[in-house]
Design a protein around this motif. Sequence first.
Motif, short mmCIF file in Angstrom:
data_model
loop_
_atom_site.label_atom_id
_atom_site.label_comp_id
_atom_site.label_asym_id
_atom_site.label_seq_id
_atom_site.Cartn_x
_atom_site.Cartn_y
_atom_site.Cartn_z
N SER A 1 -17.73 10.85 16.56
CA SER A 1 -18.04 11.23 15.19
C SER A 1 -16.79 11.09 14.31
N GLU A 2 -17.04 11.04 13.00
CA GLU A 2 -15.95 10.91 12.04
C GLU A 2 -15.25 12.25 11.85
N VAL A 3 -13.93 12.24 11.88
CA VAL A 3 -13.14 13.45 11.68
C VAL A 3 -12.76 13.58 10.21
N THR A 4 -12.15 12.56 9.64
CA THR A 4 -11.76 12.57 8.23
C THR A 4 -11.50 11.14 7.78
N ARG A 5 -11.29 10.98 6.46
CA ARG A 5 -10.96 9.69 5.87
C ARG A 5 -9.68 9.84 5.04
N LEU A 6 -8.86 8.81 5.05
CA LEU A 6 -7.68 8.76 4.20
C LEU A 6 -7.53 7.33 3.71
N LYS A 7 -6.91 7.23 2.50
CA LYS A 7 -6.82 5.90 1.90
C LYS A 7 -5.45 5.70 1.27
N ALA A 8 -4.88 4.54 1.55
CA ALA A 8 -3.65 4.12 0.89
C ALA A 8 -4.03 3.28 -0.32
N GLU A 9 -3.41 3.55 -1.45
CA GLU A 9 -3.73 2.85 -2.67
C GLU A 9 -2.94 1.55 -2.75
N ASP A 10 -3.62 0.51 -3.22
CA ASP A 10 -3.00 -0.81 -3.39
C ASP A 10 -3.49 -1.34 -4.72
N ALA A 11 -2.56 -1.66 -5.63
CA ALA A 11 -2.94 -2.12 -6.97
C ALA A 11 -3.52 -3.52 -6.97
N ASP A 12 -3.40 -4.24 -5.88
CA ASP A 12 -3.94 -5.59 -5.81
C ASP A 12 -5.45 -5.54 -5.65
N LEU A 13 -6.04 -6.74 -5.67
CA LEU A 13 -7.49 -6.86 -5.59
C LEU A 13 -7.90 -7.73 -4.42
N GLU B 1 -0.28 4.76 9.95
CA GLU B 1 0.37 3.70 9.17
C GLU B 1 -0.70 2.78 8.58
N ALA B 2 -0.53 2.43 7.29
CA ALA B 2 -1.39 1.46 6.61
C ALA B 2 -0.56 0.22 6.30
N THR B 3 -1.09 -0.96 6.70
CA THR B 3 -0.36 -2.21 6.53
C THR B 3 -1.27 -3.23 5.87
N ASN B 4 -0.73 -3.98 4.88
CA ASN B 4 -1.50 -5.06 4.26
C ASN B 4 -1.86 -6.10 5.31
N ARG B 5 -3.09 -6.56 5.20
CA ARG B 5 -3.57 -7.54 6.18
C ARG B 5 -3.10 -8.95 5.84
N ASN B 6 -3.03 -9.29 4.55
CA ASN B 6 -2.65 -10.65 4.12
C ASN B 6 -1.36 -10.54 3.29
N ILE B 7 -0.25 -10.81 3.92
CA ILE B 7 1.07 -10.69 3.27
C ILE B 7 1.54 -12.06 2.83
N ASP B 8 1.96 -12.18 1.55
CA ASP B 8 2.47 -13.44 1.00
C ASP B 8 3.99 -13.47 1.22
N PRO C 1 0.84 -1.21 0.00
CA PRO C 1 0.00 0.00 0.00
C PRO C 1 0.87 1.26 0.00
N ARG C 2 0.35 2.30 -0.65
CA ARG C 2 1.06 3.57 -0.71
C ARG C 2 0.05 4.72 -0.61
N PHE C 3 0.37 5.70 0.24
CA PHE C 3 -0.47 6.90 0.35
C PHE C 3 -0.16 7.83 -0.81
N PRO C 4 -1.18 8.24 -1.58
CA PRO C 4 -0.90 9.08 -2.75
C PRO C 4 -0.60 10.52 -2.38
N HIS C 5 -1.12 10.99 -1.22
CA HIS C 5 -0.89 12.38 -0.82
C HIS C 5 -0.20 12.42 0.54
N LYS C 6 0.79 13.20 0.63
CA LYS C 6 1.52 13.37 1.89
C LYS C 6 1.87 14.84 2.05
N PRO C 7 1.62 15.47 3.17
CA PRO C 7 0.80 14.95 4.27
C PRO C 7 -0.69 15.25 4.04
N TYR C 8 -1.53 14.74 4.96
CA TYR C 8 -2.96 15.01 4.94
C TYR C 8 -3.25 16.17 5.89
#
Length: 794
Positions: free
Chosen positions: A279-291, A342-349, A260-267
């Motif tokens: 309550s929700e403050v904000t959302r951020l997403k790390a992009e991952d080309a996998d499916l 930090e964003a970390t892949n849940r299922n690492i091969d 995973p990679r964050f496309p924008h730094k910093p938020y």
Amino acid sequence: PAESSDKFCYFTILDLSFWGWSSSVSATPQPRKVPGGSWEALQRQKRNWVWNQFFVLEEYTGTDPLYVGKLHSDVDKGDGNVKYVLMGEGASSIFTIDENTGDIHATKRLDREEQGYYTLRAQAVDRETNIPVEDESEFIVKVQDINDNEPKFPDGPYTAAVPEMSPLGTMVVQVAATDADDPTYGHSARVVYSIIHGQPYFSVEPKTGIIRTALPNMDRERRDQYVLVIQAKDMMGQMGGLSGTTSVTVMLTDVNDNPPRFPHKPYQCSVNESLVVASEVTRLKAEDADLGPNAEMDYHIVDSDGPGMFSIITDEETQEGVIILQKPLDYETKNTFSLRVEATNRNIDPQFLTFGPFSDTVAVKVNVKDVNEPPVFTTPLSKMVVSEAARVNTTIGTVLARDPDSANSSIRYSIDRNTDLERYFNVDSLLGVITTAKALDREVNSVHNITIFAIESQDPSQVGRGTAVITVMDINDNAPVFAIEYETLVCENASPGQVIQTISAVDKDEPPGGHRFFFSLASPATSNHNFTLRDNKDNTASVLTSRDGFQRREQALYQLPVLITDSGSPTLSSTNTLLVRVCDCDVEGVPQACGAVAHTLPAGLSTGALVAILACIFTLLVFVLLIVMMRHRRKEPLILEDERDVRENIVRYDDEGGGEEDTEAFDMVALRNLNIMRDPKVRRDVTPETPTFFSYPPSTASRLAYKMLPDNVLFREFIWDRLKEADADPSAPPYDSLQTYAFEGSGSVAESLSSLESLSSDSEQSYDYLSNWGPRFKKLADLYGTMEGSGFFS
């Protein structure tokens, strides 16, 4: 035919070796040459046919019938006496035989893939008699294959999948082609495979049709689909062979090979300080080309300058990190926060760990915006106590609120009256001091839970809310009383000192140390000789008999006053009366009959005297009833004098509304004289258009008699009279009517001032002058003159 140089002997040999057939025919004796050059005569043997099989090529395209073979028998001398007959599968329709020569031809084009062989029967018969000259024999005509069918893929087109980044030579799928030609004859059905389109990514094994990867590390993110064209060719792939093709669609399936990679730094984000916790403050997403599962990730806050202020969770549908507020924000205290997420892949091969760390971090800055906040209580829940003996305006406690904004606006306080419906309390609008507004009673309500409003003076829409729990402390203001209403019975045969009742008491107060009651007999019962009271020292007391010989005839009921005193401060007491009934009991002490005993008639009173007394009573009752009936039937004057009470009355008719006519009141003249004859067809709820004539009492004596009439009699008779007339009148309009009658009360010092009563005034209503007006008014003078003194109330 074979010829010999020595002797001529004709015989026939059917050579079918080319077609795979053989025929052995034994005919006339044939000479056999023996060594030395001499011929040996042979003896005649029995004739027999040995049939094998014929061959014929499929797909013959010639115009003439295709020659299959020839049948011949030694019986046939060539003189035309023998006829050949063909029977069986395809006889006559596909295969024909020359009945003279025995030649067999195929008349149709044959296809081995439709039918590979035909079973026929042949026989030689006498032409004249059709009698067989040879036994019937069976033979087979086999269709010989040619390469006329191309290979086909019965399961095509194919779809297959292979994981991306697979190593070289990974099997993808196996294809299979079939050829309808004869696999036992030549190479017509021997197939080899080749790849026409799809190189250099894939290859196919020629003999097995297994497709394998030809390049390593194919990346799905670059290209996820390949379409291959596979060819199958017979004749072992040689020149002239037939071929068929099929397509194979190969999909590259995903593996977790992209971190995973964050496309924008910093938020950066901004949020109001009034944001509610959770309550929700904000959302951020790390992009991952996998499916799919390979793109699932978890978010964590690894660093923050506001510990415990925020948390982050993963939105499972969008795989976004959602930052959640955990504590209230305060712009005046801290207006910016810095986080590291930090964003970390849940299922690492594990096999792709060399592709780099499967996590990424980003800095997040949260800016807090100032808003106008409502006042905040220093203590949201204030607990206070007050004695129920507190007087009005007694101070109970104080609440304090402040404006959290930098403006620091002044605060005004008030009580939410929905939480204090009885208005027991007040609050000072400026100081927040809570005081009592009325007397309190702990026994009615021991705890008051009221809401206090704190309102900004500059912006009344900003309202803070606090809660004050006021506990009312108990005082000894309730005297003890009997716990229940006792029913005490004593037997006539009771012995002295017998307990006939045990009593207890209750008190609405709740002293801290519990209740302690003291029981005694109240004066003057302390000196009675019938019962005594014993205090059991456990908040109960026992009632005992002091003597025996109770008699219902003498006294069936005793009243015993009991004084109950509590231990509070100040001490309170109450006197409660205990009723003791004397009963007739059986030998076991069970009451049989209680209460007074009926007295018998005196000895000197006979039955005749009793009848005479009852007759007198009955006569007296009849006399009283007659007097009452006569009073009701007597017609009493109904004209009101000046001093009579004036009141409002409602006359109700069960009719529908009559419109504007209902706004007119009844003529008061009709109210004052109930005995005037009225036209039943005239409406009762409007003012009559013609005057009503009636007489008034002319004398003071008659007016005094009228004053003695009760007010309720006058109006009751009037209302009932009008109700009965309306019910019995079929011409009455079908609507309701509401009429109002106004009278001044008799208690007025100025007496009645109403002009409605001017008609009954003697000073203003003298008609003697009519006699002096001449003959035109004689009738009127006679009418009023004769009515004088003869009215209803004269």
